[in-house]
Design an enzyme around this catalytic site. Sequence first.
Site, PDB file in Angstrom:
ATOM      1  N   GLY A 196       0.594  -1.282  -0.006  1.00 39.32           N
ATOM      2  CA  GLY A 196       0.484  -0.114   0.026  1.00 39.32           C
ATOM      3  C   GLY A 196       0.912   1.166   0.124  1.00 39.32           C
ATOM      4  O   GLY A 196       2.303   1.170  -0.009  1.00 39.32           O
ATOM      5  N   CYS A 197       0.074   2.471  -0.218  1.00 43.63           N
ATOM      6  CA  CYS A 197       1.554   3.336  -0.222  1.00 43.63           C
ATOM      7  C   CYS A 197       1.531   4.243   0.564  1.00 43.63           C
ATOM      8  O   CYS A 197       2.854   4.488   0.795  1.00 43.63           O
ATOM      9  CB  CYS A 197       0.428   4.173  -1.389  1.00 43.63           C
ATOM     10  SG  CYS A 197      -1.639   5.208  -0.294  1.00 43.63           S
ATOM     11  N   HIS A 198       0.941   4.393   2.007  1.00 46.57           N
ATOM     12  CA  HIS A 198       1.101   4.439   3.179  1.00 46.57           C
ATOM     13  C   HIS A 198       2.388   3.308   3.671  1.00 46.57           C
ATOM     14  O   HIS A 198       2.927   3.740   4.191  1.00 46.57           O
ATOM     15  CB  HIS A 198       0.074   4.531   4.302  1.00 46.57           C
ATOM     16  CG  HIS A 198      -1.120   5.868   3.134  1.00 46.57           C
ATOM     17  ND1 HIS A 198      -1.450   6.498   3.822  1.00 46.57           N
ATOM     18  CD2 HIS A 198      -2.572   5.580   3.386  1.00 46.57           C
ATOM     19  CE1 HIS A 198      -2.398   7.230   3.171  1.00 46.57           C
ATOM     20  NE2 HIS A 198      -3.175   6.500   3.537  1.00 46.57           N
ATOM     21  N   SER A 199       1.695   2.175   3.591  1.00 48.93           N
ATOM     22  CA  SER A 199       2.723   1.505   4.343  1.00 48.93           C
ATOM     23  C   SER A 199       3.885   1.527   3.134  1.00 48.93           C
ATOM     24  O   SER A 199       5.128   1.661   4.341  1.00 48.93           O
ATOM     25  CB  SER A 199       2.124   0.456   4.414  1.00 48.93           C
ATOM     26  OG  SER A 199       1.630  -0.429   3.117  1.00 48.93           O
TER      27      SER A 199
END
Length: 315
Positions: free
Chosen positions: A115-118
Site C-alpha cells: 500500500g502507499c502509506h505502508s
Amino acid sequence: MTFKVFVDGQEGTTGLRIHEYLAARKDIEVLKIDADKRKDPAERSRLLNAADVAFLCLPDAASREAAFMVNNDRTCLIDASTAHRTAPGWAFGLPELAKGQRGAIQASKRISNPGCHSSAFILAVRPLVDAGLLPKDAAVSATSITGYSGGGKSMIADYEQQPLPAHLQAPRPYGLALKHKHLPEMAAHTGLATPPVFQPIVSTFYKGLAVSVPLHLSQLKAGTTPEAVHAALAAHYEGERFINVKPLRDAATLEAGFFDVQACNDTNRVDLFVFASDTQVLLMSRLDNLGKGASGAAVQSMNVHLGVEESLGLV
C-alpha cells in the site's frame, strides 16, 4: 523476448496507470478484455491463464476470487489489493525491503503489491529495526498526508467538483476507528510487534504522499544519536536506484521552512529524511502514491520477477 501481461481491473486508477507504464514497452504484449466481458468469469479466467504476469487491480474479495481462477503454475499474479499482503506464500512486492527480497519476488508466482502509506512507513522504519536501533516492541505513531487520487474514482470525482464544496477545502483526517487496512502490513514488514497508531489525512492535491514518524531518542537503543539513525538508513539503501536518503537535517528543506509533499510526483522515487533535535528525531518519507505507492511499485516487481532491468519503464 515478449511477455504477455493482463490487467484485471484495467479501468481503475491503478490499472489505468499500469497501462500507461506498459504502453511504451516493446517487450510487453498487453492482453485486453472486451468492455462487455469485463465481468465475465470465463473470459477473465482465460486471460489470467494466458498471461505471463497478471495484475489484480480489484477489491479484496475480487482479488481472492481471481487468484483462484488461475489453474496453471506459470502465471505470476501481482495483487494491488490488501488481500494478500501478509498472506503465507505471497512475496511482498518491495524489492528494497531487505536482503533477499528481490530473490523472493523473482522466485514467487504470487506477489502482493504494498500500500502507499505502508510503503512509505516501512521504508522509513524497517532499517532502524534491522539495525537494532528501534526495539521491536516500541510504541510507534505515524501521520500520513496524501493526495485525493488514493481514494480512487469516487473520491477523485468528489474533489474535482466545481465549485469545490466547503467541507472538502481543508485537509481531512480519516481512519479514526484506528483500523486502517494498511496496519497489518505496517507491523508485519517492519518487524514491529504491534502496528503504529496511524493517522492518515487526505487533502486537496491530486497525488503525492508523505509519512512522518516522530521518535524520542529515549525510545531507541541507549546511546543512539541522530547521526546513527541517518547512517542506518543510508547503509540499508546504499546503491538503491529508487531510494534517496537525504542529508541529515536536510538544509534545503529547513531553509524553505516547509516540506514539499509532492516533490516525488511522476517518479518511482522515495525520498527519506531525518530531522532531529538533541532529544527527538522525525523520520519523513515521501513518494508518489500512484507511482512507488501503487502502479510503479507493481511494474518494478514485475521487472524483478521477469529478470529484466528493474528500472525498465520507470523514472
